[in-house]
Scaffold this motif. Structure first.
Motif, short mmCIF file in Angstrom:
data_model
loop_
_atom_site.label_atom_id
_atom_site.label_comp_id
_atom_site.label_asym_id
_atom_site.label_seq_id
_atom_site.Cartn_x
_atom_site.Cartn_y
_atom_site.Cartn_z
N ARG A 196 1.31 -1.23 0.14
CA ARG A 196 -0.28 -0.02 0.18
C ARG A 196 0.79 1.45 0.09
N ASN A 197 2.24 1.35 0.56
CA ASN A 197 2.97 2.55 0.41
C ASN A 197 3.65 2.65 -1.49
N ASN A 198 4.00 1.98 -2.11
CA ASN A 198 4.16 2.18 -3.62
C ASN A 198 4.07 3.11 -4.30
N ASP A 199 4.60 3.90 -4.78
CA ASP A 199 3.80 3.82 -6.11
C ASP A 199 4.20 3.28 -7.58
N ALA A 200 4.75 2.42 -7.12
CA ALA A 200 4.59 1.59 -8.46
C ALA A 200 5.38 0.12 -7.99
N PHE B 252 17.90 4.10 -13.53
CA PHE B 252 19.55 4.89 -12.52
C PHE B 252 20.50 4.92 -14.01
N MET B 253 19.95 4.25 -14.73
CA MET B 253 21.88 4.31 -15.07
C MET B 253 21.49 5.42 -16.21
N ALA B 254 20.11 5.00 -17.01
CA ALA B 254 19.89 6.18 -17.30
C ALA B 254 19.80 7.84 -17.20
N GLY B 255 19.48 7.78 -16.03
CA GLY B 255 19.41 9.08 -15.41
C GLY B 255 18.16 9.41 -15.24
N ASP B 256 16.84 8.38 -15.01
CA ASP B 256 15.80 8.43 -14.86
C ASP B 256 15.98 8.81 -13.28
N THR B 257 14.97 9.10 -13.07
CA THR B 257 14.85 9.72 -11.63
C THR B 257 13.76 9.89 -11.09
N THR B 258 12.62 9.28 -12.59
CA THR B 258 11.48 9.00 -11.40
C THR B 258 10.85 8.93 -10.16
N TYR B 259 11.42 7.61 -9.54
CA TYR B 259 11.54 7.08 -8.73
C TYR B 259 12.55 6.97 -7.66
N THR B 260 12.97 7.61 -6.94
CA THR B 260 13.90 7.47 -5.86
C THR B 260 14.30 6.61 -4.52
N VAL C 282 8.43 0.77 -5.48
CA VAL C 282 9.01 1.72 -5.60
C VAL C 282 8.17 3.07 -5.16
N ARG C 283 8.92 3.50 -4.88
CA ARG C 283 8.58 5.29 -4.50
C ARG C 283 9.19 6.80 -5.13
N TYR C 284 8.39 7.83 -5.33
CA TYR C 284 9.23 9.37 -5.64
C TYR C 284 9.73 10.10 -4.76
N GLU C 285 9.31 9.57 -3.60
CA GLU C 285 9.39 9.70 -2.53
C GLU C 285 9.43 9.49 -1.42
N GLN C 286 10.10 9.71 0.10
CA GLN C 286 11.14 9.59 0.84
C GLN C 286 9.33 8.62 2.13
N ILE C 287 9.03 8.13 2.48
CA ILE C 287 7.80 7.43 3.45
C ILE C 287 9.37 7.51 4.65
N CYS C 288 9.01 8.40 5.70
CA CYS C 288 9.30 8.40 6.92
C CYS C 288 8.58 7.36 8.41
N GLY C 289 9.16 6.64 9.27
CA GLY C 289 8.72 5.51 9.91
C GLY C 289 9.22 4.17 9.22
N LYS C 290 9.52 3.68 7.94
CA LYS C 290 9.44 3.03 7.95
C LYS C 290 10.82 2.14 7.31
N ARG C 291 10.98 1.30 7.65
CA ARG C 291 12.66 0.35 7.96
C ARG C 291 12.53 0.04 6.36
N ASN C 292 12.29 -0.65 5.75
CA ASN C 292 12.21 -1.30 4.94
C ASN C 292 12.66 -0.49 3.69
N TRP C 293 12.06 0.65 3.94
CA TRP C 293 12.67 1.47 2.55
C TRP C 293 13.79 2.45 2.09
N PHE C 294 14.32 1.97 1.25
CA PHE C 294 16.15 3.22 0.95
C PHE C 294 15.79 3.73 -0.43
N LYS C 295 17.15 4.57 -0.01
CA LYS C 295 17.82 4.98 -1.91
C LYS C 295 17.45 3.73 -2.31
N ILE C 296 17.34 4.62 -3.78
CA ILE C 296 17.86 3.47 -5.16
C ILE C 296 19.49 3.87 -5.18
N GLU C 297 19.54 4.45 -4.89
CA GLU C 297 20.94 5.51 -5.15
C GLU C 297 21.76 4.11 -4.38
#
Length: 130
Positions: free
Chosen positions: A54-58, A69-77, A106-121
């Protein structure tokens, strides 16, 4: 005529409404018909396995995340995986090479308080380690 699932008789709302269509109050039939027409939107997702997404955008495969990411697409971070970036689940994905096919949230933006989420970078850095 009885509907059966795995050899067990099942009574469906469709059967109920059709059985009582000619004798039940019109209002009751119309409400039930409308509920059946909207079933896909009204049905509860609890217990279906869908609630954990329920917390994802895709949802994208690991290889797709990497390629974008390698192509420079930063739609999801941000992306998610059970137990996060340093968890056993992602470690197993990487060790077996299954990360390429594994669907990740994947998500567009950070979600606070969810330890399962991390930056794609950060995910990319882990993959690109020699």
């Amino acid at each position: 005529m009885t509907n059966q699932i795995d050899g067990v008789s099942v009574l469906t709302w469709e059967r109920v409404v059709n059985t009582f269509r000619d004798v039940a109050p019109v209002y009751w039939i119309s409400v039930l018909d409308e509920a059946l027409n909207r079933y896909a939107r009204l049905v509860s997702k609890a217990g279906s396995g869908d609630t954990y997404r329920r917390n994802n955008d895709a949802v994208l495969a690991g290889q797709e995340i990497y390629n974008r990411f390698m192509a420079g697409d930063t739609t999801y971070t941000w992306m998610g995986r059970n137990l996060g970036l340093n968890g056993e689940t992602l470690r197993s994905d990487l060790e077996t090479g299954n990360w390429t096919k594994q669907p990740y949230e994947v998500r567009y933006e950070q979600i606070c308080g969810k330890r399962n989420w991390f930056k794609i970078e950060s995910f990319i850095k882990v993959i690109d380690l020699p």
